[in-house]
Design a protein around this motif. Structure first.
Motif, PDB file in Angstrom:
ATOM      1  N   SER A 178      -6.259   2.257   7.812  1.00  0.00           N
ATOM      2  CA  SER A 178      -5.008   2.887   8.228  1.00  0.00           C
ATOM      3  C   SER A 178      -3.917   1.833   8.359  1.00  0.00           C
ATOM      4  O   SER A 178      -4.196   0.645   8.551  1.00  0.00           O
ATOM      5  N   ASP A 179      -2.670   2.282   8.278  1.00  0.00           N
ATOM      6  CA  ASP A 179      -1.551   1.357   8.455  1.00  0.00           C
ATOM      7  C   ASP A 179      -1.536   0.795   9.877  1.00  0.00           C
ATOM      8  O   ASP A 179      -1.160  -0.355  10.099  1.00  0.00           O
ATOM      9  N   SER A 190       3.672  -6.354   5.191  1.00  0.00           N
ATOM     10  CA  SER A 190       3.662  -4.906   5.014  1.00  0.00           C
ATOM     11  C   SER A 190       2.279  -4.446   4.573  1.00  0.00           C
ATOM     12  O   SER A 190       1.487  -5.223   4.030  1.00  0.00           O
ATOM     13  N   THR A 209      -4.049   4.687   4.643  1.00  0.00           N
ATOM     14  CA  THR A 209      -3.537   5.953   5.162  1.00  0.00           C
ATOM     15  C   THR A 209      -2.422   5.686   6.165  1.00  0.00           C
ATOM     16  O   THR A 209      -2.426   4.679   6.864  1.00  0.00           O
ATOM     17  N   ALA A 210      -1.479   6.635   6.231  1.00  0.00           N
ATOM     18  CA  ALA A 210      -0.345   6.480   7.145  1.00  0.00           C
ATOM     19  C   ALA A 210      -0.014   7.796   7.832  1.00  0.00           C
ATOM     20  O   ALA A 210       1.161   8.158   7.985  1.00  0.00           O
ATOM     21  N   GLY A 212       1.056  11.268   8.861  1.00  0.00           N
ATOM     22  CA  GLY A 212       1.938  12.235   8.237  1.00  0.00           C
ATOM     23  C   GLY A 212       2.762  11.703   7.085  1.00  0.00           C
ATOM     24  O   GLY A 212       3.371  12.483   6.336  1.00  0.00           O
ATOM     25  N   GLU A 213       2.779  10.378   6.928  1.00  0.00           N
ATOM     26  CA  GLU A 213       3.524   9.770   5.815  1.00  0.00           C
ATOM     27  C   GLU A 213       2.714   9.733   4.526  1.00  0.00           C
ATOM     28  O   GLU A 213       3.203   9.271   3.499  1.00  0.00           O
ATOM     29  N   GLY A 214       1.453  10.187   4.578  1.00  0.00           N
ATOM     30  CA  GLY A 214       0.646  10.209   3.364  1.00  0.00           C
ATOM     31  C   GLY A 214      -0.215   8.975   3.216  1.00  0.00           C
ATOM     32  O   GLY A 214      -0.573   8.317   4.209  1.00  0.00           O
ATOM     33  N   SER A 215      -0.534   8.639   1.997  1.00  0.00           N
ATOM     34  CA  SER A 215      -1.404   7.501   1.724  1.00  0.00           C
ATOM     35  C   SER A 215      -1.024   6.854   0.396  1.00  0.00           C
ATOM     36  O   SER A 215      -0.330   7.454  -0.427  1.00  0.00           O
ATOM     37  N   ARG A 225       0.699   6.811  -4.885  1.00  0.00           N
ATOM     38  CA  ARG A 225       0.996   7.361  -3.563  1.00  0.00           C
ATOM     39  C   ARG A 225       0.770   8.866  -3.575  1.00  0.00           C
ATOM     40  O   ARG A 225       1.059   9.534  -4.579  1.00  0.00           O
ATOM     41  N   PRO A 227       1.354  12.341  -0.939  1.00  0.00           N
ATOM     42  CA  PRO A 227       1.873  12.818   0.354  1.00  0.00           C
ATOM     43  C   PRO A 227       0.774  13.457   1.192  1.00  0.00           C
ATOM     44  O   PRO A 227      -0.252  13.911   0.669  1.00  0.00           O
ATOM     45  N   THR A 230       0.635  19.471   4.453  1.00  0.00           N
ATOM     46  CA  THR A 230       1.301  20.074   5.602  1.00  0.00           C
ATOM     47  C   THR A 230       0.361  21.065   6.276  1.00  0.00           C
ATOM     48  O   THR A 230      -0.004  22.091   5.687  1.00  0.00           O
TER      49      THR A 230
END
Length: 306
Positions: A178-179, A190, A209-210, A212-215, A225, A227, A230
């Motif tokens: 994860s980020d 980064s 993975t991030a 709700g920002e996707g992966s 990338r 998304p 939802t």
């Protein structure tokens, strides 16, 4: 050779919301991956360290119900580990652990097609050394996959933990992280910079993975990338483990697992990698839409893909 071997902790999550215990769930990051693969119809062996006590027997029953085979010797602990899971208003979780992590000997299983570990199992003494040695041993037969899933509350020596994680990255074929974990490991660079560095160290795929920002993921062919799906989030318990499960399942379906497929995995295309990430994101979305780490079975995943 068509089985997965998952090595790592199994425990009982004692879940609190607004100061009240709202339930107890079987958990543990590696256990969630093993159960997730089992529910998708994959053959899975799981090596862990729990006790033959009421909570341990609950874990054993849970594994059996998901089609997961517990490796002999996994019930030798004095008591089954627990985690206090505190959920905030958004459903995000923080953890406090009571765990003794040990492994002894080798797993009495046939050579697996994929060997996975991560989280507490790969950083907590004394069992982390045995876990790393087992992954090294299975490198000759299996794709090695790794999810650091950092638990800072259990790490007393950050630099030692970082070195252990980097060594496992070097030996792994697929890494998922994860980020948030990347920020703990290295706040100066980064996630994209770290992922590219890790890719150069040996893996064929590094996925990040991030929430709700996707992966995103990097491979030899480039970066892709995807998304986030939802959904109405009930809680995030098991979200990353579900993503790891979907990642492994998709690679398995593409016939990219096993030491004899290592070269093919290293040459995965960006189109194929995007498909893999999309499957992982969907598996994670189906999990966060339920309470606890309740990963989907094959029917649920297929229905959501239509």
């Amino acid at each position: 050779m068509s089985r997965a071997l998952v090595i790592g902790e199994a425990l009982i999550d004692i879940v609190e919301r607004e100061g009240q215990v709202v339930g107890e769930h079987v958990g543990g990051s590696p256990l969630n991956v093993a159960v997730g693969l089992g529910r998708l119809g994959r053959d899975v062996d799981f090596l862990t360290h729990i006790a033959d006590d009421p909570r341990g027997r609950r874990i054993v029953d849970y594994l059996k119900a998901s089609g997961v085979q517990l490796v002999p010797g996994s019930t030798s602990a004095k008591k089954t580990p627990t985690a206090q899971v505190r959920l905030d208003a958004a459903g995000s979780a923080t953890y406090e652990f009571d765990i003794d992590w040990q492994l002894a000997g080798t797993a009495e299983v046939a050579p697996p097609i994929v060997a996975h570990s991560g989280s507490i199992a790969t950083v907590l003494e004394p069992g982390c050394r045995a876990a790393a040695a087992l992954l090294d041993a299975y490198h000759l037969s299996a794709t090695i996959t790794f999810d650091p899933n950092v638990r800072p509350a259990l790490i007393s020596d950050g630099e030692t933990a970082r070195r252990r994680i980097e060594r496992l990255v070097e030996r792994a074929d697929v890494v998922k992280i994860s980020d948030e974990d990347l920020r703990w490991l290295d706040s100066r660079r980064s996630p994209e910079q770290i992922a590219k560095t890790w890719l150069s160290m040996g893996p064929s795929i590094v996925a990040v993975t991030a929430g709700g920002e996707g992966s995103f993921a990097v491979c030899g062919a480039g970066m892709v990338r995807v998304p986030a799906r939802t959904v109405e989030v009930i809680d995030t318990v098991g979200a990353g483990d579900a993503f790891m499960t979907g990642l492994l399942d998709a690679l398995w379906s593409l016939d990219l697992l096993g030491a004899d497929r290592r070269r093919n995995l290293a040459h995965i295309s960006t189109d194929a990698l995007e498909h893999v990430l999309s499957t992982a994101a969907l598996t994670s979305a189906l999990t966060v839409a339920k309470a606890g780490a309740d990963l989907p079975d094959r029917d649920a995943l297929r229905a959501a893909q239509q």
